[in-house]
Scaffold this motif. Sequence first.
Motif, PDB file in Angstrom:
ATOM      1  N   GLY A 124       0.820  -1.202   0.000  1.00 24.64           N
ATOM      2  CA  GLY A 124       0.000   0.000   0.000  1.00 24.64           C
ATOM      3  C   GLY A 124       0.855   1.253   0.000  1.00 24.64           C
ATOM      4  N   ARG A 125       0.272   2.340   0.506  1.00 28.03           N
ATOM      5  CA  ARG A 125       0.963   3.621   0.482  1.00 28.03           C
ATOM      6  C   ARG A 125       1.133   4.179   1.896  1.00 28.03           C
ATOM      7  N   LEU A 126       2.244   4.868   2.071  1.00 28.14           N
ATOM      8  CA  LEU A 126       2.469   5.642   3.291  1.00 28.14           C
ATOM      9  C   LEU A 126       2.006   7.063   2.988  1.00 28.14           C
ATOM     10  N   ARG A 127       0.795   7.379   3.431  1.00 23.14           N
ATOM     11  CA  ARG A 127       0.196   8.664   3.087  1.00 23.14           C
ATOM     12  C   ARG A 127       0.780   9.782   3.954  1.00 23.14           C
ATOM     13  N   PRO A 128       0.655  11.014   3.495  1.00 22.33           N
ATOM     14  CA  PRO A 128       1.133  12.134   4.308  1.00 22.33           C
ATOM     15  C   PRO A 128       0.495  12.142   5.692  1.00 22.33           C
ATOM     16  N   GLY A 129       1.335  12.305   6.712  1.00 17.87           N
ATOM     17  CA  GLY A 129       0.865  12.272   8.090  1.00 17.87           C
ATOM     18  C   GLY A 129       0.946  10.909   8.733  1.00 17.87           C
ATOM     19  N   GLU A 130       1.204   9.853   7.968  1.00 11.95           N
ATOM     20  CA  GLU A 130       1.300   8.502   8.526  1.00 11.95           C
ATOM     21  C   GLU A 130       2.746   8.180   8.904  1.00 11.95           C
ATOM     22  N   THR A 131       2.900   7.196   9.785  1.00  9.03           N
ATOM     23  CA  THR A 131       4.204   6.870  10.354  1.00  9.03           C
ATOM     24  C   THR A 131       4.417   5.367  10.348  1.00  9.03           C
ATOM     25  N   LEU A 132       5.627   4.957  10.018  1.00 13.70           N
ATOM     26  CA  LEU A 132       6.042   3.564  10.119  1.00 13.70           C
ATOM     27  C   LEU A 132       7.038   3.426  11.260  1.00 13.70           C
ATOM     28  N   VAL A 133       6.838   2.409  12.098  1.00 12.74           N
ATOM     29  CA  VAL A 133       7.734   2.145  13.233  1.00 12.74           C
ATOM     30  C   VAL A 133       8.360   0.771  13.029  1.00 12.74           C
ATOM     31  N   LEU A 134       9.633   0.751  12.653  1.00 14.03           N
ATOM     32  CA  LEU A 134      10.379  -0.489  12.498  1.00 14.03           C
ATOM     33  C   LEU A 134      11.101  -0.783  13.810  1.00 14.03           C
ATOM     34  N   TYR A 135      11.193  -2.054  14.158  1.00 18.07           N
ATOM     35  CA  TYR A 135      11.791  -2.419  15.445  1.00 18.07           C
ATOM     36  C   TYR A 135      12.351  -3.827  15.363  1.00 18.07           C
ATOM     37  N   THR A 136      13.208  -4.168  16.308  1.00 21.03           N
ATOM     38  CA  THR A 136      13.698  -5.532  16.441  1.00 21.03           C
ATOM     39  C   THR A 136      12.904  -6.260  17.528  1.00 21.03           C
ATOM     40  N   ASP A 137      12.978  -7.582  17.515  1.00 19.55           N
ATOM     41  CA  ASP A 137      12.128  -8.357  18.416  1.00 19.55           C
ATOM     42  C   ASP A 137      12.502  -8.182  19.887  1.00 19.55           C
ATOM     43  N   GLY A 138      13.650  -7.541  20.164  1.00 21.68           N
ATOM     44  CA  GLY A 138      13.984  -7.266  21.553  1.00 21.68           C
ATOM     45  C   GLY A 138      12.995  -6.339  22.220  1.00 21.68           C
ATOM     46  N   ALA A 139      12.243  -5.562  21.426  1.00 22.50           N
ATOM     47  CA  ALA A 139      11.247  -4.656  22.002  1.00 22.50           C
ATOM     48  C   ALA A 139      10.038  -5.428  22.514  1.00 22.50           C
ATOM     49  N   GLU A 140       9.441  -6.236  21.661  1.00 18.83           N
ATOM     50  CA  GLU A 140       8.227  -6.949  22.071  1.00 18.83           C
ATOM     51  C   GLU A 140       8.521  -8.160  22.960  1.00 18.83           C
ATOM     52  N   ASP A 141       9.771  -8.650  22.962  1.00 21.82           N
ATOM     53  CA  ASP A 141      10.123  -9.784  23.819  1.00 21.82           C
ATOM     54  C   ASP A 141      10.600  -9.358  25.203  1.00 21.82           C
TER      55      ASP A 141
END
Length: 374
Positions: free
Chosen positions: A267-284
């Motif tokens: 899909g598209r990353l529309r203006p005003g939207e945000t992507l948060v990339l992370y490693t599994d150490g965050a959720e674990d």
Amino acid sequence: MIRIKARAPTRQGCVRRPDRRPLRRALVLPTLWGAMAMGYKLACPAAEQDGMGARIATSAVFFAIGTGLIVHVRRTFLRELRQARRVAGAAQSVLLRPPPPRVDGLSVAAAQLSADRGAAIGGDLYAAVATEHGVRVVMGDVRGHGLSAIGTVAAVLGSFREAAHDEPALDQVLRRLDRALGRHLGERARTEHPSSGLEPDTPVAEEFVTVLLLEIARDGEVHALNCGHPWPYLISGDRIEPLTRADPLPPLGPFPLPSDLPALPCGRLRPGETLVLYTDGAEDARDARGRFFSLPTVLAQAAGGHRVTPQTVLHQVFTALLRHTNGTPADDVAVLVVHNDRRPRARAARADADDRAAALRGGADGPAGLLRGS
């Protein structure tokens, strides 16, 4: 005339001998103090007396010598520690340098936290670069954490920074990363097992890297290739959801890449939207009671009630994570935030039209127009 100093050969070639000057400097003054104490004890008549005054004087002398010794050694090691930290900071800025705050109209921020106490670099990797093919982002996680994974991080990141510009297709970028990882692990195998080669049960044979590649075009179209990595979260208004729920490929290392490797449209990353990339150490990450860290909850708090910026998201995520783990995460954690600040095409077209109209009005109503009217 050029003089060449001889160096002790090793299996890896000639290496420079370790610098022992700091240790020698640290031993000079303690040796001098020790000699003074022995000279006082053997030569001074007051040291040979048994009276209370003589004992107090002798104790005071040895106390002063011991205190001076401790202070000197402490200052020496603190100086060496500060130097080591400066070297580690320089290595981090070269290997895992932070991305620029703006990349082709996108706001970007990233940070990482090493699980090894005192380590500046861990086993996570990330980068965001603007290319003629769009903004390309990588987020990865090397098996294990801390100093042992730095070599693998350097190999993968170095390959990405070249391939992101050279390769027109995202799958070719991933294949370049896979080949670079294979060469790195092969070199490690030959170094660790020079006679018998790589054995199946060695750590090198079991090492792998999870990799997520994103390509964000000028119109916001997002394509991805995922090898065993968590999908990023998309912040769109009050909605917090994964970018996609497709099954990822296996991590790089244990298995070869398939011959057919199309990039997945997301899909598209529309203006005003945000992507948060992370490693599994965050959720674990777990707290003292064994409860997992809820990253979507923290992202919802960061997105609610005010304008989302990458810096505020990073601040709230790491603050909540350190509070959840009591300041001691069990694994490396890296977070990279991409926010689309680009203006929509319709809005940009209207703004351009308004600018042109204002320029025309200024030309008609300005001093030149008044002169023409007169």
